[in-house]
Structure formats: structure tokens, C-alpha cells
Motif scaffolding. Structure first.
Motif, PDB file in Angstrom:
ATOM      1  N   ILE A 162       8.588 -17.292 -39.912  1.00 51.28           N
ATOM      2  CA  ILE A 162       7.527 -18.183 -39.456  1.00 51.28           C
ATOM      3  C   ILE A 162       7.775 -18.553 -37.998  1.00 51.28           C
ATOM      4  O   ILE A 162       8.919 -18.557 -37.536  1.00 51.28           O
ATOM      5  N   SER A 163       6.707 -18.848 -37.293  1.00 52.07           N
ATOM      6  CA  SER A 163       6.871 -19.306 -35.913  1.00 52.07           C
ATOM      7  C   SER A 163       6.368 -20.732 -35.786  1.00 52.07           C
ATOM      8  O   SER A 163       5.400 -21.128 -36.449  1.00 52.07           O
ATOM      9  N   ILE A 164       7.049 -21.471 -34.944  1.00 53.95           N
ATOM     10  CA  ILE A 164       6.696 -22.856 -34.648  1.00 53.95           C
ATOM     11  C   ILE A 164       6.471 -22.939 -33.144  1.00 53.95           C
ATOM     12  O   ILE A 164       7.362 -22.576 -32.355  1.00 53.95           O
ATOM     13  N   ASN A 165       5.282 -23.369 -32.754  1.00 53.98           N
ATOM     14  CA  ASN A 165       5.009 -23.525 -31.329  1.00 53.98           C
ATOM     15  C   ASN A 165       5.834 -24.670 -30.769  1.00 53.98           C
ATOM     16  O   ASN A 165       5.946 -25.724 -31.382  1.00 53.98           O
ATOM     17  N   ILE A 166       6.411 -24.448 -29.614  1.00 50.86           N
ATOM     18  CA  ILE A 166       7.138 -25.497 -28.919  1.00 50.86           C
ATOM     19  C   ILE A 166       6.145 -26.183 -27.995  1.00 50.86           C
ATOM     20  O   ILE A 166       5.651 -25.573 -27.040  1.00 50.86           O
ATOM     21  N   LYS A 167       5.828 -27.423 -28.295  1.00 48.84           N
ATOM     22  CA  LYS A 167       4.833 -28.153 -27.514  1.00 48.84           C
ATOM     23  C   LYS A 167       5.390 -28.580 -26.156  1.00 48.84           C
ATOM     24  O   LYS A 167       4.735 -28.456 -25.135  1.00 48.84           O
ATOM     25  N   ASN A 168       6.590 -29.106 -26.166  1.00 51.29           N
ATOM     26  CA  ASN A 168       7.225 -29.570 -24.929  1.00 51.29           C
ATOM     27  C   ASN A 168       8.585 -28.914 -24.798  1.00 51.29           C
ATOM     28  O   ASN A 168       9.347 -28.862 -25.762  1.00 51.29           O
ATOM     29  N   VAL A 169       8.877 -28.436 -23.613  1.00 41.43           N
ATOM     30  CA  VAL A 169      10.177 -27.822 -23.333  1.00 41.43           C
ATOM     31  C   VAL A 169      10.516 -28.100 -21.868  1.00 41.43           C
ATOM     32  O   VAL A 169       9.620 -28.080 -21.012  1.00 41.43           O
ATOM     33  N   SER A 170      11.765 -28.373 -21.609  1.00 39.41           N
ATOM     34  CA  SER A 170      12.152 -28.648 -20.221  1.00 39.41           C
ATOM     35  C   SER A 170      11.926 -27.409 -19.357  1.00 39.41           C
ATOM     36  O   SER A 170      11.988 -26.272 -19.840  1.00 39.41           O
ATOM     37  N   LYS A 171      11.674 -27.637 -18.109  1.00 37.99           N
ATOM     38  CA  LYS A 171      11.420 -26.546 -17.163  1.00 37.99           C
ATOM     39  C   LYS A 171      12.601 -25.570 -17.127  1.00 37.99           C
ATOM     40  O   LYS A 171      12.412 -24.362 -17.134  1.00 37.99           O
ATOM     41  N   ASP A 172      13.806 -26.113 -17.100  1.00 36.71           N
ATOM     42  CA  ASP A 172      14.999 -25.262 -17.022  1.00 36.71           C
ATOM     43  C   ASP A 172      15.183 -24.417 -18.286  1.00 36.71           C
ATOM     44  O   ASP A 172      15.561 -23.253 -18.206  1.00 36.71           O
ATOM     45  N   TYR A 173      14.912 -25.006 -19.457  1.00 33.38           N
ATOM     46  CA  TYR A 173      15.079 -24.241 -20.698  1.00 33.38           C
ATOM     47  C   TYR A 173      13.992 -23.176 -20.822  1.00 33.38           C
ATOM     48  O   TYR A 173      14.260 -22.061 -21.278  1.00 33.38           O
ATOM     49  N   ARG A 174      12.767 -23.502 -20.408  1.00 31.77           N
ATOM     50  CA  ARG A 174      11.696 -22.508 -20.404  1.00 31.77           C
ATOM     51  C   ARG A 174      12.076 -21.332 -19.505  1.00 31.77           C
ATOM     52  O   ARG A 174      11.881 -20.170 -19.864  1.00 31.77           O
ATOM     53  N   LYS A 175      12.673 -21.635 -18.356  1.00 29.22           N
ATOM     54  CA  LYS A 175      13.121 -20.584 -17.426  1.00 29.22           C
ATOM     55  C   LYS A 175      14.196 -19.721 -18.093  1.00 29.22           C
ATOM     56  O   LYS A 175      14.165 -18.498 -17.989  1.00 29.22           O
ATOM     57  N   PHE A 176      15.135 -20.360 -18.807  1.00 27.30           N
ATOM     58  CA  PHE A 176      16.188 -19.637 -19.518  1.00 27.30           C
ATOM     59  C   PHE A 176      15.599 -18.673 -20.534  1.00 27.30           C
ATOM     60  O   PHE A 176      15.987 -17.511 -20.621  1.00 27.30           O
ATOM     61  N   ILE A 177      14.625 -19.138 -21.308  1.00 28.40           N
ATOM     62  CA  ILE A 177      13.977 -18.269 -22.301  1.00 28.40           C
ATOM     63  C   ILE A 177      13.275 -17.110 -21.585  1.00 28.40           C
ATOM     64  O   ILE A 177      13.396 -15.949 -21.983  1.00 28.40           O
ATOM     65  N   GLY A 178      12.539 -17.435 -20.539  1.00 30.61           N
ATOM     66  CA  GLY A 178      11.808 -16.403 -19.792  1.00 30.61           C
ATOM     67  C   GLY A 178      12.703 -15.334 -19.209  1.00 30.61           C
ATOM     68  O   GLY A 178      12.384 -14.139 -19.224  1.00 30.61           O
ATOM     69  N   GLU A 179      13.857 -15.747 -18.692  1.00 34.70           N
ATOM     70  CA  GLU A 179      14.780 -14.796 -18.080  1.00 34.70           C
ATOM     71  C   GLU A 179      15.586 -14.006 -19.118  1.00 34.70           C
ATOM     72  O   GLU A 179      15.999 -12.891 -18.868  1.00 34.70           O
ATOM     73  N   SER A 180      15.792 -14.593 -20.280  1.00 33.61           N
ATOM     74  CA  SER A 180      16.597 -13.960 -21.319  1.00 33.61           C
ATOM     75  C   SER A 180      15.830 -12.964 -22.165  1.00 33.61           C
ATOM     76  O   SER A 180      16.400 -12.013 -22.699  1.00 33.61           O
ATOM     77  N   CYS A 181      14.525 -13.196 -22.339  1.00 36.59           N
ATOM     78  CA  CYS A 181      13.692 -12.358 -23.198  1.00 36.59           C
ATOM     79  C   CYS A 181      12.856 -11.406 -22.361  1.00 36.59           C
ATOM     80  O   CYS A 181      12.255 -11.825 -21.374  1.00 36.59           O
ATOM     81  N   LYS A 182      12.787 -10.179 -22.792  1.00 38.47           N
ATOM     82  CA  LYS A 182      11.992  -9.179 -22.039  1.00 38.47           C
ATOM     83  C   LYS A 182      10.947  -8.620 -22.915  1.00 38.47           C
ATOM     84  O   LYS A 182      10.652  -7.943 -23.593  1.00 38.47           O
TER      85      LYS A 182
END
Length: 103
Positions: A83-103
Motif C-alpha cells: 500500500i502507498s501512503i501519500n506524504i502530505k508534509n515533508v521537510s525540504k531537506d528530506y524531500r531532496k534526499f528522497i529525490g537524489e536517492s531514487c531514480k
């Protein structure tokens, strides 16, 4: 970029580690948290109580289908929870970490 948490349960710690490691190595997940849980459910009209490992997989929403496919490929259950759960709020730095880690 939208971020989600994908949850799945595994039969044991070894299976959970394999799935976690491959998702991260394939860059389908930025991070996976693993927790021991007790599960209660009906299966084939019988009450079941099991110890399982819960995986909370942080990833991009656009990668859900690939994550789902990889979990199904590696999982021992006939019908794994995916199942997926939408993340409504996420810190800018953590969002960047996810973006850079996932391709």
C-alpha cells in the motif's frame, strides 16, 4: 516531486532485509524502516496471528509501480500487503534526499 511511503509486511527479518536492500540498491527507495509487529487477520476464513516485519519504504510517487513489481517478485506471500501512503508534509531537506536517492 510527490513522495510516498509504501508499506509491506514480510514473514521474517531475512526476507525483509533482502527486499529492503534490493529496493535501495536499485534506487527505488531512499530509505526503509523495519519494525517487528504482530498481525491479526483472516485468511481462507481462518483467524491468523503472526509475527511479521513491517517495512516502511520512502520513495517517489512515480516509482510506486516499480516498487510494487519488485516486492511481488521477491516476496514469499501469495498476496503481500503493498500500500502507498501519500506524504502530505515533508521537510525540504528530506524531500531532496528522497529525490537524489531514487531514480
Amino acid at each position: 516531486m510527490k513522495t510516498i511511503i509504501v508499506q509491506t509486511t514480510c514473514a521474517n527479518k531475512d526476507e525483509a532485509k533482502v527486499i529492503s536492500k534490493i529496493l535501495i540498491q536499485k534506487r527505488l527507495a531512499a530509505c526503509v524502516h523495519m519494525s517487528k509487529i504482530d498481525s491479526f487477520y483472516l485468511w481462507n476464513n481462518e483467524f491468523c496471528e503472526d509475527s511479521e516485519m513491517l517495512l516502511s519504504i520512502k520513495t517517489k510517487k512515480e516509482l510506486f509501480k516499480k516498487v510494487e513489481s519488485k516486492i511481488k517478485e521477491l516476496h514469499s506471500y501469495d498476496v503481500p500487503e503493498i500500500i502507498s501512503i501519500n506524504i502530505k508534509n515533508v521537510s525540504k531537506d528530506y524531500r531532496k534526499f528522497i529525490g537524489e536517492s531514487c531514480k
